[in-house]
Design a protein around this motif. Structure first.
Motif, PDB file in Angstrom:
ATOM      1  N   HIS A  16       3.925   8.403 -10.312  1.00  0.00           N
ATOM      2  CA  HIS A  16       2.521   8.568  -9.944  1.00  0.00           C
ATOM      3  C   HIS A  16       1.746   7.252  -9.972  1.00  0.00           C
ATOM      4  N   TRP A  17       2.269   6.234 -10.689  1.00  0.00           N
ATOM      5  CA  TRP A  17       1.567   4.964 -10.844  1.00  0.00           C
ATOM      6  C   TRP A  17       1.949   3.937  -9.779  1.00  0.00           C
ATOM      7  N   ALA A  23      -0.814  -1.971  -5.155  1.00  0.00           N
ATOM      8  CA  ALA A  23      -2.071  -2.675  -4.893  1.00  0.00           C
ATOM      9  C   ALA A  23      -2.183  -3.931  -5.761  1.00  0.00           C
ATOM     10  N   VAL A  24      -1.757  -3.828  -7.018  1.00  0.00           N
ATOM     11  CA  VAL A  24      -1.781  -4.992  -7.910  1.00  0.00           C
ATOM     12  C   VAL A  24      -0.808  -6.054  -7.413  1.00  0.00           C
ATOM     13  N   VAL A  25       0.379  -5.630  -6.982  1.00  0.00           N
ATOM     14  CA  VAL A  25       1.379  -6.568  -6.479  1.00  0.00           C
ATOM     15  C   VAL A  25       0.854  -7.288  -5.232  1.00  0.00           C
ATOM     16  N   LYS A  26       0.182  -6.574  -4.349  1.00  0.00           N
ATOM     17  CA  LYS A  26      -0.384  -7.207  -3.147  1.00  0.00           C
ATOM     18  C   LYS A  26      -1.386  -8.290  -3.535  1.00  0.00           C
ATOM     19  N   TRP A  48      11.392   1.133  -6.134  1.00  0.00           N
ATOM     20  CA  TRP A  48      10.648   1.350  -4.890  1.00  0.00           C
ATOM     21  C   TRP A  48       9.768   0.140  -4.590  1.00  0.00           C
ATOM     22  N   LEU A  49       9.200  -0.464  -5.634  1.00  0.00           N
ATOM     23  CA  LEU A  49       8.392  -1.676  -5.437  1.00  0.00           C
ATOM     24  C   LEU A  49       9.262  -2.814  -4.921  1.00  0.00           C
TER      25      LEU A  49
END
Length: 337
Positions: A16-17, A23-26, A48-49
């Motif tokens: 879920h996170w 968004a933080v990685v971007k 997945w990231l």
């Protein structure tokens, strides 16, 4: 929330996170020059990231501290498991480098994903030497002391060991006392009752839980450290074993000899014996031999470098080498197909 949120939670309940994490990685990618990325599981969904970042051409090291789907057994196949099996296969295909935490875990991967075998390597877990300060020379007591530190769970059964101790006591051979630190309430049987039933109450104790620092101190003062593992389990190494290596004491392992545990003991060259978990006669023989070795003054770790390979510093160095290799690869080689 809503319908699609419920579907996502069903398919990947630990994920879920991930959308917020993306968004933080971007943002981090905009703010910093990133040469490569590591994703480390569990949970497996974290990779997945890595898949998302690999699509942008970044070299990607996928690290598995535990098996995900391959090398695990499941009572039944579910839609969620089928999804994760698909995701694991995709990670194996697209990651630049794949890191297993044990040799048997890697061997299972090689059988399941032979096309990715050349990308695989093993980096184990380890211990921090600074947690185990230098101790004065160990003085062997009489009787010897053996310590099991940590909870007994997941089918780990000390009763065959108790049978071995009972056999030695009946022969008027009482070479050792045993303490089981940690919780025993999760067992399917009453451990203090099993001890009493065998007439071992004078030599086998269950002190319960103690502070972590005290447990480490007691490890370093014990004559022998005891590891009890699950019958039939070969893949995986309990973190306790690495701490035992740090404590620098001989080890009796009640585990499958052809397991990853056996591999770590052989590679570390620490003074040890290993016997199958359900074979009380083999456990008895292993204990007698180890006691004789300890009393004869055999060195616990005759090859210090062999033990040092299992420190976290060595593990970090191997990670750095893998990352350097990924970064040096031609850009075309890191772009997933």
């Amino acid at each position: 929330a809503g319908f699609f949120g419920k579907v996502a939670r069903y398919l990947a309940p630990e994920s879920h996170w991930l959308f917020k994490a993306r968004a933080v990685v971007k943002r981090l990618m905009r703010e910093h020059r990133i040469d490569a990325v590591i994703t480390s599981s569990p949970p497996g969904c974290v990779h997945w990231l890595g898949l998302w970042l690999a699509k942008r051409g970044l070299p990607w090291l996928a690290d598995f501290r535990d098996p995900w789907i391959v090398n695990q057994s499941f009572a039944r196949q579910t839609l969620h498991l089928r999804y994760e099996r698909w995701l694991e296969a995709k990670v194996m295909r697209r990651a630049t480098r794949l890191i297993a935490n044990t040799p048997l875990n890697q061997r299972g991967w090689e059988a399941a994903y032979p096309d990715s075998a050349d990308k695989m390597a093993v980096i184990t877990n380890g211990f921090d030497p600074e947690r185990f300060p230098a101790q004065p020379p160990h003085v062997v007591g009489d009787p010897l002391t053996m310590l099991h530190a940590g909870e007994l769970y997941h089918g780990r059964d000390p009763r065959p060991l108790l049978d071995a101790l009972q056999s030695l006591k009946n022969e008027n051979r009482n070479p050792i006392t045993v303490d089981f630190l940690g919780r025993t309430s999760g067992l399917a049987f009453d451990l203090p009752g099993e001890i009493a039933q065998r007439g071992l109450g004078d030599i086998v104790k269950t002190p319960g839980m103690v502070p972590y620092a005290e447990a480490l101190d007691r490890m370093m003062r014990a004559d022998i450290l005891l590891l009890v593992h699950t019958p039939g389990w070969r893949i995986g190494v309990p973190a306790k074993l690495y701490e035992y290596l740090g404590a620098g004491r001989p080890i009796l392992a009640v585990a499958e000899p052809d397991s990853d545990i056996g591999w770590v003991l052989r590679e570390s060259k620490v003074l040890h014996r290993i016997a199958p978990p359900l074979d009380s006669a083999a456990i008895r023989q292993a204990l007698v031999e180890l006691v004789d070795d300890v009393r004869a003054g055999r060195p616990t770790a005759p090859d210090g470098e062999a033990v040092q390979q299992f420190t976290r510093a060595s593990m970090a160095q191997r990670f750095a080498e893998c990352l350097d290799h990924c970064v040096r690869m031609p850009a075309s080689a890191t772009v997933p197909t």
